[in-house]
Scaffold this motif. Structure first.
Motif, short mmCIF file in Angstrom:
data_model
loop_
_atom_site.label_atom_id
_atom_site.label_comp_id
_atom_site.label_asym_id
_atom_site.label_seq_id
_atom_site.Cartn_x
_atom_site.Cartn_y
_atom_site.Cartn_z
N CYS A 36 -21.66 12.51 44.46
CA CYS A 36 -21.19 13.08 45.75
C CYS A 36 -22.37 13.74 46.32
O CYS A 36 -23.39 13.99 45.47
CB CYS A 36 -20.25 14.30 45.79
SG CYS A 36 -20.35 15.35 44.60
N PRO A 37 -22.88 14.09 47.63
CA PRO A 37 -24.01 14.64 47.96
C PRO A 37 -24.33 16.12 47.06
O PRO A 37 -23.38 17.04 47.39
CB PRO A 37 -24.11 14.66 49.35
CG PRO A 37 -22.71 14.49 49.59
CD PRO A 37 -21.80 13.77 48.44
N VAL A 38 -25.38 16.52 46.75
CA VAL A 38 -25.57 17.88 46.46
C VAL A 38 -26.87 18.36 47.09
O VAL A 38 -27.75 17.58 47.28
CB VAL A 38 -25.68 18.13 44.85
CG1 VAL A 38 -24.34 18.09 44.18
CG2 VAL A 38 -26.57 17.03 44.29
N HIS A 93 -22.58 21.76 46.13
CA HIS A 93 -21.78 21.02 46.95
C HIS A 93 -21.37 21.97 48.05
O HIS A 93 -20.79 22.80 48.00
CB HIS A 93 -20.46 20.59 46.11
CG HIS A 93 -20.87 20.12 44.70
ND1 HIS A 93 -20.90 18.58 44.60
CD2 HIS A 93 -21.33 20.58 43.56
CE1 HIS A 93 -21.24 18.39 43.40
NE2 HIS A 93 -21.58 19.53 42.65
N CYS A 109 -17.39 15.22 47.82
CA CYS A 109 -17.45 16.44 46.97
C CYS A 109 -16.14 16.85 46.56
O CYS A 109 -15.00 16.68 47.47
CB CYS A 109 -17.90 17.62 47.63
SG CYS A 109 -19.82 17.50 47.72
ZN LIG Z 1 -20.80 17.21 45.95
#
Ligand SMILES: [Zn+2]
Length: 505
Positions: free
Chosen positions: A394-396, A440, A466
């Motif tokens: 997931c994007p961090v 996140h 996330c």
């Molecule tokens: Zn995330």
């Protein structure tokens, strides 16, 4: 002239045969669910098939990422009974069987597609659209009668279906599908007559260049977004040579892999996401990862050999020759219409035969910057040494915002190293968590679901992928954070963890 039966578009394949083969396709699949209703299409399919399971003919049904299909072969009378029965059951799903069917569904392999494909769609799209293939949602025991009825009413209508028939069309065939929902009290929410429900369109997660994720599934895979609908079908040929090359080195060369296959999902912008994957036997994860990354990078740089290209062209020609080309073309056009995708150019066999190795190299090369590789965690290095950057599922990124802060209990901070950095922050706009991967962020209006886990934890799912667990055990004062979740997140987004899942853990 287009043919219709009870409002369903009919594609009739004239063949001198006395039996009937029928395929009823609906333009709805797992990607049209939401996180709290994951599995509703499969549950509906089971309920419907159960009503006709005693018919003595060959029958089948499938829910894929994008479509739901019912098939039968037999005498025209029996196939007619099948189709009418399916449609009647879709109009009034036998939801009283939900509880019994939940056990059957739980015992089945519930994957919509291969887990490696599901994971890569999730990395690309998060917890929505095709990314939902990766998530369990409430499980078969959490799907409600209301959800099943609403899903059937919305999507299983005549104008969202195509019936393909080979051989005689059953006499006096009736297709009593749900009528488009009409409600005088909700005039604004009612779709206009003849308008199909729209599919959600979700933006892809952006990466600065070729990326790779690691996880625990033994095998390797790659997701490529390729242009779709050109008259030479370059993308099909390119993925075919890639798959053959992977198969050659992973299966035949080293004997490392039993299963090499691909999955694809068309996108509304006229591209197709292709996932090519190879399962690895224990101890061969590195060899299989290397086979996939080398096949991809070498084909993108140099293209296939003349031999590989000729084989791909032969397979393509054989496929075209053994199917009804006109019917296939008609179905392809209809499919695009049902999914609101741009219309592709018709297949041109001359153009296909003229394809050169460098054409396939060019289309693969153009897809490399947005490619996402996959390998078993310990084999990710095979990708990174070929220029792919490891990214998280997931994007961090960014900083923790200012807001109400929650830290893990002091005992956890003393004994668990990860807990020292861990922090949850609630602000009027979002929740954010810093963990060992980074920060996140899930804006409140992008929460797509909250699961109450068997152990009491509330697990927040963001549209971006996330996943943030919150509880009194994980954070000091965490109960207050859970109360804030309950206040801010709509009731309809909450669901319980499946008891089947909890038992597994
Ligand atoms: Zn995330």
């Amino acid at each position: 002239m287009p043919q219709y039966l009870d409002g369903v578009r009919l594609l009739h394949h004239q063949e001198p045969q006395s039996t009937t083969d029928a395929t009823l396709t609906f333009a709805v699949g797992a990607r049209d669910e939401t996180l709290p209703t994951v599995g509703v299409a499969h549950a509906l399919e089971h309920l419907v098939m159960n009503t006709i399971r005693r018919l003595p003919i060959r029958i089948d049904a499938t829910v894929s990422t994008t479509t739901t299909t019912f098939e039968a072969s037999g005498t025209p009378e029996r196939v007619g009974e099948f189709l009418t029965g399916i449609c009647a059951a879709l109009s009034a799903p036998p939801v009283e069987r939900l509880e019994v069917e939940a056990g059957v569904l739980a015992a089945e392999d519930g994957w919509v597609t291969h887990p490696m494909a599901a994971l890569l769609y999730y990395v690309r799209y998060g917890a929505r659209g095709a990314g939902l293939d990766w998530l369990d949602g409430p499980g078969p025991d959490g799907i409600t009668a209301e959800q099943v009825n609403a899903f059937a009413q919305k999507w299983f209508t005549a104008d969202n279906a195509v019936l393909q028939v080979t051989g005689p069309v059953p006499a006096d065939l009736k297709l009593p599908l749900p009528a488009r929902a009409e409600s005088a009290s909700a005039e604004a929410a009612r779709p206009q007559a003849g308008t199909r429900p729209r599919h959600g369109h979700y933006p892809a997660r952006q990466f600065p260049g070729p990326s790779v994720v690691g996880y625990g599934i033994p095998g390797a895979a790659v997701l490529l977004s390729l242009p779709d609908g050109d008259p030479a079908r370059i993308a099909s040929l390119a993925t075919d040579v890639l798959q053959q090359r992977i198969e050659e080195s992973a299966r035949h060369g080293g004997g490392h892999s039993y299963v090499v296959d691909c999955d694809s999902v068309h996108q509304p912008d006229g591209t197709t996401d292709w996932v090519l994957y190879a399962e690895a036997r224990e101890g061969t994860e590195e060899a299989v990862a290397l086979a996939v990354v080398e096949a991809l990078t070498d084909l993108a740089a140099n293209g296939p050999s003349e031999d590989e290209l000729r084989l791909a062209l032969d397979r393509f020609e054989e496929q075209t020759a053994t199917s009804d080309a006109d019917l296939a073309a008609e179905f392809a056009v209809l499919r695009r219409e049902l999914f609101d995708e741009p219309v592709g150019e018709p297949l041109d066999p001359e153009r296909v035969r003229a394809v050169r190795p460098e054409d396939l190299a060019a289309v693969l090369r153009a897809a490399l910057p947005t490619a996402i590789g996959y390998a078993e965690e310990d084999a990710v290095e095979q990708w990174t040494k070929h220029g792919f950057t490891e990214v998280s599922l997931c994007p961090v990124g960014g900083e923790l915002p200012a807001g109400e802060e929650f830290r893990p209990p002091r005992v956890a901070r003393l004994f668990v190293r990860e807990a020292r950095e861990q922090k949850l922050v609630l602000t009027p706009d979002e929740l954010a968590v810093r963990d060992e991967d980074g920060v996140h962020h899930v804006p409140w209006d992008e929460v797509v679901g909250v699961m109450r886990a068997g152990d009491g934890t509330s697990v927040v799912f963001g549209a971006n992928g996330c996943v943030l667990p919150v509880s009194g055990d994980l954070y000091r004062g965490g109960k207050k954070a859970v109360a804030e979740l309950e206040r801010r997140v709509d009731r309809s987004l909450w669901f319980k963890e499946s008891r089947f899942k909890a038992e597994e853990d």
